[in-house]
Design a protein around this motif. Structure first.
Motif, PDB file in Angstrom:
ATOM      1  N   LEU A   1      97.034 -22.421  -5.407  1.00 31.49           N
ATOM      2  CA  LEU A   1      97.144 -23.802  -4.936  1.00 31.49           C
ATOM      3  C   LEU A   1      96.199 -24.023  -3.755  1.00 31.49           C
ATOM      4  O   LEU A   1      95.794 -23.063  -3.094  1.00 31.49           O
ATOM      5  CB  LEU A   1      98.580 -24.080  -4.476  1.00 31.49           C
ATOM      6  CG  LEU A   1      99.660 -23.962  -5.558  1.00 31.49           C
ATOM      7  CD1 LEU A   1     101.041 -23.902  -4.915  1.00 31.49           C
ATOM      8  CD2 LEU A   1      99.585 -25.139  -6.520  1.00 31.49           C
TER       9      LEU A   1
ATOM     10  N   ARG B   1     102.722 -28.063  -4.600  1.00 25.18           N
ATOM     11  CA  ARG B   1     101.377 -28.569  -4.891  1.00 25.18           C
ATOM     12  C   ARG B   1     100.394 -28.066  -3.843  1.00 25.18           C
ATOM     13  O   ARG B   1      99.186 -28.188  -4.010  1.00 25.18           O
ATOM     14  CB  ARG B   1     101.387 -30.101  -4.936  1.00 25.18           C
ATOM     15  CG  ARG B   1     101.928 -30.748  -3.695  1.00 25.18           C
ATOM     16  CD  ARG B   1     102.146 -32.250  -3.831  1.00 25.18           C
ATOM     17  NE  ARG B   1     102.792 -32.781  -2.630  1.00 25.18           N
ATOM     18  CZ  ARG B   1     102.158 -33.093  -1.513  1.00 25.18           C
ATOM     19  NH1 ARG B   1     100.856 -32.916  -1.423  1.00 25.18           N
ATOM     20  NH2 ARG B   1     102.812 -33.560  -0.478  1.00 25.18           N
ATOM     21  N   LEU B   2     100.922 -27.498  -2.764  1.00 19.62           N
ATOM     22  CA  LEU B   2     100.099 -27.011  -1.651  1.00 19.62           C
ATOM     23  C   LEU B   2     100.788 -25.810  -1.024  1.00 19.62           C
ATOM     24  O   LEU B   2     102.011 -25.670  -1.118  1.00 19.62           O
ATOM     25  CB  LEU B   2     100.018 -28.078  -0.553  1.00 19.62           C
ATOM     26  CG  LEU B   2      99.031 -29.226  -0.587  1.00 19.62           C
ATOM     27  CD1 LEU B   2      99.315 -30.140   0.594  1.00 19.62           C
ATOM     28  CD2 LEU B   2      97.605 -28.721  -0.507  1.00 19.62           C
TER      29      LEU B   2
END
Length: 207
Positions: free
Chosen positions: A94, A25-26
């Motif tokens: 991302l 997610r990052l």
């Protein structure tokens, strides 16, 4: 480690070593200091732990390290290298946390707003040269312009936690740690516990 990329920059070729999360997610793009490389214990600990928490870690080697030089170039040249490799770490699409240890933390702070970093992770931010508190670099830290998380050793000669100015950044201390987060053998915490403070702090902050 699942991939190594060489990236051409205006300061020469840089290298990115990926430790990818299964469902990222990052991205945390993090580089080394002026006297060492990505083998630094804190960088390796983050690369081992964060992918399990949905964060892909890109360990960045600046062009001077890739070229085998012993001494880092001027800050402006470090910024040039960092700008040049940014598209590679942003490629997954991302949010990217810009990070570094020591000189690398300064680069992350100086370029965060310009490059569109989501946040900054500053490991062992060198607030001043050892013994020269009057030569403060607080403006770089305070000027990052994005949420900033500082991890500082309690005995860091480049700036102890109590010396840091108040600002929008969050700071956690690694008790007894020096600039490389080494803790003395006689300290009440051991080296693994010190690294645990770093990784747990970063996991909590990134969450």
């Amino acid at each position: 480690m699942d991939a190594i990329e060489t990236v051409e920059t205006d300061a020469g070729p840089a290298r990115v070593t990926w430790h990818r999360a299964k469902k990222p997610r990052l991205v945390l793009a993090v580089s080394h200091g002026a006297g060492g490389g990505i083998e630094a214990r804190d960088l390796q600990a983050l690369a081992a732990v964060l992918p399990g928490h949905g964060v892909s870690v890109a360990l960045v080697e600046q062009p001077w390290r890739v070229a085998g030089k012993k001494v880092a170039p001027a800050p402006k040249t470090l910024d040039v290298g960092w700008r040049g490799l940014w598209p590679t770490v942003a490629k997954p699409g991302l949010p990217v946390v810009s990070g570094g240890r020591s000189a690398g933390a300064r680069v992350a702070c100086r370029t965060a707003t310009e490059l569109g970093a989501t946040a900054v992770l500053a490991l062992s931010f060198p607030l001043h040269p050892p013994g020269r508190p009057e030569k403060s670099r607080a403006e770089e830290l305070l000027g990052a312009g994005v949420p900033t998380f500082v991890v500082q050793g309690g005995n860091d000669p480049f700036g102890k936690p109590a010396e840091f100015p108040n600002g929008s950044h969050e700071l956690i201390e690694v008790p007894y740690g020096d600039h490389g987060f080494t803790v003395p053998k006689r300290a009440p915490i051991d080296q693994d516990a010190a690294l645990g403070i770093i990784t747990e702090g970063v996991v909590r902050w990134i969450a």
